[in-house]
Every structure is written in C-alpha cells, then in structure tokens.
Design a protein around this motif. Structure first.
Motif, PDB file in Angstrom:
ATOM      1  N   TRP A 166      40.121  38.154  54.921  1.00  0.00           N
ATOM      2  CA  TRP A 166      41.655  36.629  54.586  1.00  0.00           C
ATOM      3  C   TRP A 166      42.377  37.180  55.749  1.00  0.00           C
ATOM      4  O   TRP A 166      42.969  35.732  55.967  1.00  0.00           O
ATOM      5  CB  TRP A 166      42.362  37.622  52.875  1.00  0.00           C
ATOM      6  CG  TRP A 166      43.131  37.159  52.432  1.00  0.00           C
ATOM      7  CD1 TRP A 166      43.512  36.366  51.766  1.00  0.00           C
ATOM      8  CD2 TRP A 166      45.009  37.044  53.767  1.00  0.00           C
ATOM      9  NE1 TRP A 166      44.208  36.228  51.312  1.00  0.00           N
ATOM     10  CE2 TRP A 166      45.032  36.042  52.677  1.00  0.00           C
ATOM     11  CE3 TRP A 166      45.268  38.067  54.297  1.00  0.00           C
ATOM     12  CZ2 TRP A 166      46.736  35.781  52.863  1.00  0.00           C
ATOM     13  CZ3 TRP A 166      46.311  37.562  54.592  1.00  0.00           C
ATOM     14  CH2 TRP A 166      47.188  36.628  53.859  1.00  0.00           C
ATOM     15  N   ALA A 171      37.683  32.623  50.420  1.00  0.00           N
ATOM     16  CA  ALA A 171      36.718  33.621  50.563  1.00  0.00           C
ATOM     17  C   ALA A 171      36.963  34.746  50.223  1.00  0.00           C
ATOM     18  O   ALA A 171      37.029  35.413  49.501  1.00  0.00           O
ATOM     19  CB  ALA A 171      35.756  32.989  51.947  1.00  0.00           C
ATOM     20  N   GLY A 172      38.185  35.218  50.952  1.00  0.00           N
ATOM     21  CA  GLY A 172      38.913  37.392  51.352  1.00  0.00           C
ATOM     22  C   GLY A 172      39.207  37.315  50.327  1.00  0.00           C
ATOM     23  O   GLY A 172      39.424  37.926  48.991  1.00  0.00           O
ATOM     24  N   ALA A 228      36.550  40.967  43.002  1.00  0.00           N
ATOM     25  CA  ALA A 228      34.965  41.849  43.878  1.00  0.00           C
ATOM     26  C   ALA A 228      35.077  43.126  43.895  1.00  0.00           C
ATOM     27  O   ALA A 228      34.138  44.018  43.304  1.00  0.00           O
ATOM     28  CB  ALA A 228      34.154  40.416  43.540  1.00  0.00           C
ATOM     29  N   ALA A 229      35.498  43.973  45.354  1.00  0.00           N
ATOM     30  CA  ALA A 229      35.283  44.446  46.030  1.00  0.00           C
ATOM     31  C   ALA A 229      35.727  46.345  45.341  1.00  0.00           C
ATOM     32  O   ALA A 229      35.399  47.072  45.195  1.00  0.00           O
ATOM     33  CB  ALA A 229      35.642  44.633  47.827  1.00  0.00           C
ATOM     34  N   THR A 257      32.912  47.140  51.506  1.00  0.00           N
ATOM     35  CA  THR A 257      33.391  45.971  51.035  1.00  0.00           C
ATOM     36  C   THR A 257      34.431  45.958  50.801  1.00  0.00           C
ATOM     37  O   THR A 257      35.302  44.744  51.874  1.00  0.00           O
ATOM     38  CB  THR A 257      32.454  45.544  49.881  1.00  0.00           C
ATOM     39  OG1 THR A 257      31.219  46.026  49.620  1.00  0.00           O
ATOM     40  CG2 THR A 257      32.200  44.097  50.024  1.00  0.00           C
ATOM     41  N   ALA A 264      38.784  35.505  47.850  1.00  0.00           N
ATOM     42  CA  ALA A 264      37.889  36.094  45.884  1.00  0.00           C
ATOM     43  C   ALA A 264      36.834  37.052  46.401  1.00  0.00           C
ATOM     44  O   ALA A 264      37.021  37.674  45.315  1.00  0.00           O
ATOM     45  CB  ALA A 264      36.567  34.949  46.422  1.00  0.00           C
ATOM     46  N   ALA A 265      36.512  37.438  47.393  1.00  0.00           N
ATOM     47  CA  ALA A 265      36.014  38.884  47.866  1.00  0.00           C
ATOM     48  C   ALA A 265      36.941  40.122  47.567  1.00  0.00           C
ATOM     49  O   ALA A 265      36.325  40.946  46.991  1.00  0.00           O
ATOM     50  CB  ALA A 265      35.134  38.613  49.044  1.00  0.00           C
ATOM     51  N   ARG A 286      33.997  46.543  42.137  1.00  0.00           N
ATOM     52  CA  ARG A 286      32.300  47.429  42.576  1.00  0.00           C
ATOM     53  C   ARG A 286      32.884  48.737  42.799  1.00  0.00           C
ATOM     54  O   ARG A 286      32.735  49.876  42.123  1.00  0.00           O
ATOM     55  CB  ARG A 286      32.178  47.140  43.517  1.00  0.00           C
ATOM     56  CG  ARG A 286      30.782  47.615  43.808  1.00  0.00           C
ATOM     57  CD  ARG A 286      30.506  47.184  44.916  1.00  0.00           C
ATOM     58  NE  ARG A 286      29.149  47.786  45.202  1.00  0.00           N
ATOM     59  CZ  ARG A 286      28.310  47.598  47.412  1.00  0.00           C
ATOM     60  NH1 ARG A 286      28.599  46.672  47.568  1.00  0.00           N
ATOM     61  NH2 ARG A 286      27.690  48.201  47.691  1.00  0.00           N
ATOM     62  N   ALA A 288      36.344  42.614  53.063  1.00  0.00           N
ATOM     63  CA  ALA A 288      37.467  41.513  52.237  1.00  0.00           C
ATOM     64  C   ALA A 288      38.829  41.243  52.214  1.00  0.00           C
ATOM     65  O   ALA A 288      38.900  39.843  53.321  1.00  0.00           O
ATOM     66  CB  ALA A 288      36.759  41.850  50.777  1.00  0.00           C
TER      67      ALA A 288
END
Length: 204
Positions: free
Chosen positions: A32, A71-72, A78-79, A24, A74-75, A82, A28
């Motif tokens: 980007w 989007a990248g 989060a990745a 992920t 923000a992701a 995790r 991500a």
C-alpha cells in the motif's frame, strides 16, 4: 491439515503460524505504501489545477500506483484475519479479530474510491464526491489501531509497541475529528508496527 509446527510450538519459542501471518501483514501494508509513493505531492498540493497537472504528467505511474494501493488495501484485512486465527484463544485473539473486521469493513470503501481516482483524474484533482466513504474508512482504521494496541497491551513483552500504536490511534482520531481528513499512510505504518511486534511473539 497443517504441519506439526503449525499445530504446536515449544513453550517460549517463536510461533511459526503467527510469524507467517505477521510477515504477510507487514508486506501487504508495504505494498500500500509503495502504491501511494509515485506522485506524493498530489496529496498535499492545495490547488486543484496543479493537482491535475501532476496527475496528467504522471498518469502511468499514478494508475500503476493506485492498483498497488488497492491490492494492499484488500490484503491487509486478510492478513490480520489470518493473524487472529493463528493466535491462541484469549483477549489478544479477540481484539485482533475486531481489528481485522474493522479493516475488512473499510477496505471496499477505499478500493471503490481508488477505482474512481484511476478512471477519472479530474474528479480526484477537484476533490469532488461524497466525503463519507473516506471518513468511514478512516474511522474504521482508528478502531483497528485501537484494537491492535489493546491486543499488544494484553501480551507480555509488547507494551512499548502497544503504546506507540495507541498513540497513533489517538492522534489520528483527534485529527480526523477536528479536520475530517487524515493521512492514511499513518494507519498502515501503525499496522506494520503491530505486525512487527507480533513477529517476535513467543508461543505458550
């Protein structure tokens, strides 16, 4: 409740929960990098008028690309959050958590700048606005890379990638301190290296 494979992996086998989180993170960061690709010359063109011409000529690609970059941005935190959750207790887990926290703190600053870039291309072409949001975002990425390098160094079999990520952290930090600017793509490449290294982490 997770599946049995998420709870425990045989000693010496690949850890499926870490692998999924690492994939992920790689994806991500890739999003980007794709997002900034449509008009690459706009980042290196020194003349404001020419930058504006490039942006006007590729307005649709620019807006779509910046949405992907947002989007990248923000992701990626989060990745890595995790990933921190998936790793077993220890030094590596703590350092990946530090990296995720730094990335999470910096993400809103860059997403906000991206929003302005898409709505006001004249603003971006002229490079108006305060410098501190981007510089804060960049320094937080330096912290994240340094933490990821430390996490990899603490894990057996990951020291080559740890050295590479550590060099990127040191190099970008030096450039940022000297010039006040840096190419953010370097950060995301470094984070992909770290995540790719964790793809092959063995459980146990």
């Amino acid at each position: 409740m997770g599946r049995a494979s998420d709870v425990a992996s045989p000693l010496g086998q690949e850890d499926p929960s870490v692998r999924r989180a690492a994939k992920t993170a790689i994806g991500a960061a890739g999003v980007w990098l794709i997002g900034i690709a449509p008009i690459p010359r706009v980042y290196t063109e020194p003349d404001a008028a020419k930058r504006l011409e490039l942006l006007k000529a590729g307005r649709v690609q620019w807006v779509l690309g910046e949405h992907l970059a947002a989007a990248g941005t923000a992701a990626v935190p989060a990745a890595f959050a995790r990933l921190a959750l998936a790793l077993p207790a220890g030094r590596a887990k703590k350092l990946v958590a530090v990296a995720a926290s730094a990335l999470l703190a910096g993400a809103p600053l860059f997403v906000s700048e991206i929003a302005t870039r898409t709505s006001d291309i004249e603003w971006f072409a002229a490079r108006r606005g305060a410098l501190w949001p981007f510089r804060t975002y960049a320094w937080l990425h330096v912290v994240a890379l340094g933490s990821l390098a430390g996490a990899l160094w603490s894990m057996r079999g990951h020291r080559r990638e740890a050295a590479a990520v550590g060099l990127l952290a040191t190099g970008t930090g030096a450039v940022l301190a000297r010039t006040g600017d840096v190419v953010p793509a370097v950060f995301y490449l470094g984070e992909q290296i770290a995540a790719a290294s964790l793809l092959r982490r063995k459980a146990g």
